[in-house]
Design an enzyme around this catalytic site. Sequence first.
Site, short mmCIF file in Angstrom:
data_model
loop_
_atom_site.label_atom_id
_atom_site.label_comp_id
_atom_site.label_asym_id
_atom_site.label_seq_id
_atom_site.Cartn_x
_atom_site.Cartn_y
_atom_site.Cartn_z
N GLY A 85 12.20 15.21 8.41
CA GLY A 85 12.01 16.40 7.60
C GLY A 85 11.70 17.64 8.41
N GLY A 136 11.83 15.23 13.98
CA GLY A 136 12.05 13.93 14.57
C GLY A 136 12.75 12.96 13.64
N VAL A 137 12.70 11.69 14.01
CA VAL A 137 13.35 10.64 13.24
C VAL A 137 12.42 9.44 13.09
CG1 VAL A 137 15.71 11.31 13.86
CG2 VAL A 137 14.46 9.71 15.33
N ASP A 169 9.27 11.78 17.91
CA ASP A 169 8.95 13.16 17.58
C ASP A 169 9.41 14.08 18.70
OD1 ASP A 169 7.66 15.61 16.95
OD2 ASP A 169 6.14 14.52 15.82
N CYS A 186 12.86 25.21 22.89
CA CYS A 186 11.84 25.20 21.84
C CYS A 186 10.62 24.44 22.34
CB CYS A 186 12.36 24.52 20.57
SG CYS A 186 13.90 25.18 19.90
N LEU A 192 3.78 5.18 7.26
CA LEU A 192 4.90 6.01 7.67
C LEU A 192 5.49 6.70 6.44
CD1 LEU A 192 6.48 6.72 10.29
CD2 LEU A 192 8.14 4.98 9.61
N ASP A 226 8.71 5.74 15.36
CA ASP A 226 8.55 7.17 15.10
C ASP A 226 8.85 7.92 16.39
OD1 ASP A 226 7.86 9.70 14.26
OD2 ASP A 226 5.71 9.30 14.10
N HIS A 263 -0.07 0.51 9.95
CA HIS A 263 0.25 1.93 10.13
C HIS A 263 1.10 2.43 8.97
CE1 HIS A 263 0.50 5.63 12.31
NE2 HIS A 263 0.00 5.10 13.40
N GLU A 268 0.83 -1.21 0.00
CA GLU A 268 0.00 0.00 0.00
C GLU A 268 0.86 1.26 0.00
OE1 GLU A 268 -3.11 2.67 2.63
OE2 GLU A 268 -2.32 0.81 3.48
#
Length: 473
Positions: free
Chosen positions: A193, A196-197, A143, A154, A358, A141, A356, A73
């Site tokens: 982007g 996070g990673v 964040d 921040c 990604l 994930d 899920h 998908e």
Amino acid sequence: MTKEKVEDGNDDMLIDGEPEQRQGNAIPEGFNANYLKVYYGKLFPHADIFKWISYGNDGKHPACDQSYFGRREFSFTLDNDIYVRFQSFNSAAELENSIKEKCPFKIDIGAVYSVDPAKRHAYAQAGDNVFTPVERELVFDIDMSDYDDVRYCCSGADVCLDCWPLMTIAVKVINTALRDDFGFNHILWVYSGRRGVHCWVCDGRARRLTNEQRAAIVDYFRVYKVGNENSHKKVSLMGHALHPFLARSYTEVLRAFFEEKLLCSQKIFATEERFEKILKMIPDDSITSELWGRWQESKRSSISKEDLNVVRWEQLKHMLQSGKQKVQGLRRCVEEIVFSYTYPRLDTEVSKHMNHLLKAPFCVHPKTGAGCFSMLLNDFLSSLPGRVCVPIDPDQCEEFDPTTVPTLSKLLEELNMGGLRADIDFDWDKTSLGKSVRFFRSSFLQPLLKSCKEEMESSYNAKLQHSKNSISW
């Protein structure tokens, strides 16, 4: 603005980082959607992405599953936050042509299903289990916004070089455990982007994990408790000794990072509000009262601001770990404080479920132009378009600087400056994206495909031998 989903509403949608609401039809500052046409046409590594998620099934070996890639998908997020889910493609050319035609603002990769996801409705009458995910990378994930309670430079989507090392620590801790404790070898780390990673564990046995097995791995990593907002103690380390994984993480990574970098970069003890948060983690009123009083008095002392956080931390450690403190729970408080501020915080739902979605590597994040890192680079970054989701080398993750990640406008400028160089085979080699693509190929893709080929050959030979034995019998 309303969101439109180009699918029937009965299909559950689990998607990494749902797009934030935009004001009207405005495109994020510095982002020109037309640039995507050039990026997808000349720079996006379509063939490499196809080879990666084909896992060797695009070859001519008799063991290849020719339907494998076609059951994967894909989801595109188009302009105006339109989601197009359950897309599938039968070849690299189909995938590339669709991306170039639709120019998605975001590409998400989902699971491999039992049947072609684009044709799932045709199987709806056949039973509940016909259309089901059968394979999916183990993904993580992480964040930065989940660390907002322990970073003071921040918050939200903003990131700077003072708080980004929290992501570096997460990569180190999780990557080491995946390799040493679980024996996985083919692990891809990607900058999301923006803030996070992402981690993709691509070994065959990782891709075939059930949801229950994925949840068990998540539980292995679970330390930070989100729980009740009123709970002051969100990390509880049980037992007389730390689990070997936690002990290794603490002694090799977390403690030094906390004491040598985070204490001062985040000024953790600099204000009463901040150090009270830490004192509330200590279940002994006499100790917290003594420390609070000492730190109130030190406001007028000659301690320099640069040393204040370190001095107070050393005082706290001495109070909790001195010989007169016989209670194991108090000694453990020091470790719990360090874990609370530094240990990786995973989006557990992303990892636990096969279906899920990604974000794909090498996507362009259209929102990293306005405000992200602004505390560090101010107006300069606010004029830049989206940053590319480039791979991160976990062995060199300390050197990764999110503020230098290629942006869409920078890549197109480099592409124009590169001209018609005859000594370059790929357009991306004319740009700063070339380094990331070469790393993806040499350090991740080539070893992965070699392993896939060996696994495929071994499985095929085993079946042949079994067949021969059956005939002989």
